[in-house]
Design a protein around this motif. Structure first.
Motif, PDB file in Angstrom:
ATOM      1  N   THR A 214       0.861  -1.131  -0.087  1.00  0.00           N
ATOM      2  CA  THR A 214       0.028   0.043  -0.146  1.00  0.00           C
ATOM      3  C   THR A 214       0.844   1.079   0.106  1.00  0.00           C
ATOM      4  N   SER A 216       1.770   5.235   0.298  1.00  0.00           N
ATOM      5  CA  SER A 216       1.286   6.420   1.048  1.00  0.00           C
ATOM      6  C   SER A 216       2.127   7.616   0.692  1.00  0.00           C
ATOM      7  N   ALA A 237      -1.641  -1.293  -3.837  1.00  0.00           N
ATOM      8  CA  ALA A 237      -2.641  -0.551  -3.642  1.00  0.00           C
ATOM      9  C   ALA A 237      -2.185   1.039  -3.810  1.00  0.00           C
ATOM     10  N   SER A 265      -6.734   0.114  -6.406  1.00  0.00           N
ATOM     11  CA  SER A 265      -6.855   1.480  -5.730  1.00  0.00           C
ATOM     12  C   SER A 265      -6.608   0.910  -4.205  1.00  0.00           C
ATOM     13  N   ARG A 266      -6.118   1.952  -3.519  1.00  0.00           N
ATOM     14  CA  ARG A 266      -6.233   1.859  -1.939  1.00  0.00           C
ATOM     15  C   ARG A 266      -7.487   2.338  -1.309  1.00  0.00           C
ATOM     16  N   THR A 267      -8.349   3.095  -2.194  1.00  0.00           N
ATOM     17  CA  THR A 267      -9.602   3.684  -1.621  1.00  0.00           C
ATOM     18  C   THR A 267     -10.524   2.633  -1.172  1.00  0.00           C
ATOM     19  N   ASP A 298     -10.941  -4.825  -4.583  1.00  0.00           N
ATOM     20  CA  ASP A 298     -10.035  -3.980  -3.632  1.00  0.00           C
ATOM     21  C   ASP A 298      -9.002  -4.765  -3.785  1.00  0.00           C
ATOM     22  N   ALA A 299      -7.883  -4.109  -3.104  1.00  0.00           N
ATOM     23  CA  ALA A 299      -6.441  -4.616  -3.130  1.00  0.00           C
ATOM     24  C   ALA A 299      -6.085  -5.998  -2.582  1.00  0.00           C
TER      25      ALA A 299
END
Length: 328
Positions: A214, A216, A237, A265-267, A298-299
Motif C-alpha cells: 500500500t 502512502s 494499492a 486502488s487503496r480507496t 479492492d487490493a
C-alpha cells in the motif's frame, strides 16, 4: 464429524471457526460450536448439522485452513447441504472471497460472525447466525456465489467490505449494495451478481506467495526491494484511481517483466481507470508497462485472486485474461 451423506431438503452444515461470536464471558476462551448453536431456537424447516472446525481468531486463519474448509464444504454440498461458516469478522471478506473462488457451490455458501460478544448487551451473533442459516437453507439462494450475511443483509463476497471497527452495521458493498435481505426469517433476493470471476473452481495445488504493498504520501518505494526472490506476484494499492509516484514506475516495470503485478486502488471502492490520466505514474502509463488492472476489486481481494490463480498453476496469459475480464 456429523454425517451429511444423505440429501435432505433444507439441510445446512454449520462450520464453526471461532471469533467474537464464540467468545466466552469476559472475552477469555472460546465456546464450542455446540454452545454457539445452542443460542438459537431449533428450526422446524432446516436440518442443522455441526462441524466444529477451528476455535481461533480470524486473524490466525491461513489459506491452508480455508483450502481444507473448502473441501469439507464441497463434500457437504455434494450431499445436498448448504454451508454456513462462522468466524471472526476481521477477515470475513477475505475468507468469503477465497471460498467464492475455490468452492464448487452445489448449495449456498454463507459466511457470518458477530461484532459483539455473546455476554454484551445487544449481542448480534444469534440473529446473524439465524439469518445465515436461513439463506444457506434456501434453494433460491443458489447461484449467487459465496455470500456474507450480517445485520439481516445479504452481500456478495466479491463486493463486501468491513467498513467500521465496532459498528454492528459494519459490512457494506460499496458501489454495489447488498443483494437482498432476510425478512421474518426468509431471504429476499433483489439482485443477482454477474457471472463468476473464474470459469471453474480454482484448486490450491501449490504454495504461492503474493505481496500487497500500500503506497502512502512520500513513499520512496524501498519496500519494493523486499519483493525480489521472496514472492510470486505483487499487488500495489495505489492512490486514487491507480496513480503512483513516478519513481515507482521503472522498478515496477522490471518486476512486471518477471512476475504478475496487479494495480489496485487503496480507496476500497470504485473502478480503476485506464485512460483518463497519461503522465508518468498514471494508470495509463502503468498499465502500458505490463501491470494488470484489478478493475473494481479492492487490493486484498485482488491479492487473493492472484494467489489462487498462481496456486492453481495459471500461467501469465490466463492470469491476464482473468484480470482483463474484471475491467469488462
Amino acid at each position: 464429524m456429523d454425517e451429511w451423506s444423505r440429501e435432505m431438503a433444507g439441510s445446512v452444515t454449520v462450520f464453526t471457526l471461532g471469533g467474537t461470536i464464540s467468545a466466552a464471558r469476559g472475552g477469555a476462551g472460546r465456546l464450542t460450536g455446540a454452545e454457539v448453536l445452542a443460542q438459537l431456537a431449533p428450526s422446524p424447516d432446516i436440518d442443522v448439522r455441526l462441524h466444529d472446525f477451528r476455535r481461533i481468531p480470524s486473524s490466525n486463519l491461513t489459506v491452508d485452513d480455508l483450502a481444507e474448509l473448502a473441501a469439507l464444504i464441497d463434500s457437504a454440498g455434494a450431499g445436498g447441504s448448504g454451508a454456513v461458516v462462522v468466524q471472526g469478522t476481521d477477515t470475513i471478506e477475505e475468507s468469503a472471497f477465497l471460498l467464492d473462488l475455490v468452492c464448487a457451490q452445489h448449495r449456498p455458501v454463507v459466511v457470518t460472525g458477530a461484532m459483539r460478544r455473546p455476554d454484551l448487551p445487544g449481542a448480534d451473533g444469534p440473529a446473524n447466525l439465524a439469518g445465515a442459516i436461513a439463506v444457506a437453507g434456501d434453494s433460491g439462494c443458489r447461484g449467487l456465489g459465496a455470500l456474507v450475511v450480517l445485520a439481516d443483509e445479504i452481500h456478495a463476497a466479491r463486493h463486501v467490505r468491513k467498513t467500521h471497527t465496532t459498528s454492528v452495521a459494519t459490512f457494506a458493498s460499496p458501489g454495489a449494495g447488498p443483494l437482498g435481505s432476510v425478512v421474518e426469517g426468509r431471504p429476499r433476493v433483489l439482485l443477482r451478481p454477474p457471472a463468476p470471476l473464474v470459469d471453474r473452481p480454482l484448486r490450491l495445488l501449490r504454495a504461492a506467495r503474493v505481496a500487497l504493498l500500500t503506497v502512502s504520501l512520500g513513499d520512496r518505494g524501498e519496500l519494493l526491494e523486499a519483493i525480489d526472490d521472496r514472492f510470486d506476484g505483487l499487488v500495489v494499492a495505489a492512490f486514487g484511481a491507480g496513480h503512483l509516484p513516478e519513481w515507482f514506475v521503472e522498478p515496477l516495470e522490471r518486476l512486471a517483466a518477471r512476475m504478475p503485478v496487479v494495480l489496485a486502488s487503496r480507496t476500497g471502492a470504485g473502478p480503476l481507470l485506464s485512460r483518463t490520466y497519461n503522465g508518468p505514474g498514471s494508470e495509463h502509463d502503468l498499465l502500458g508497462r505490463g501491470l494488470l488492472s484489478a478493475g473494481s476489486l479492492d487490493a486484498p481481494k485482488a491479492r487473493l485472486l492472484l494467489q489462487a490463480l498462481l496456486s492453481d498453476g495459471a500461467d501469465l496469459a490466463r492470469i491476464r485474461r482473468t484480470f482483463a475480464a474484471l475491467v469488462g
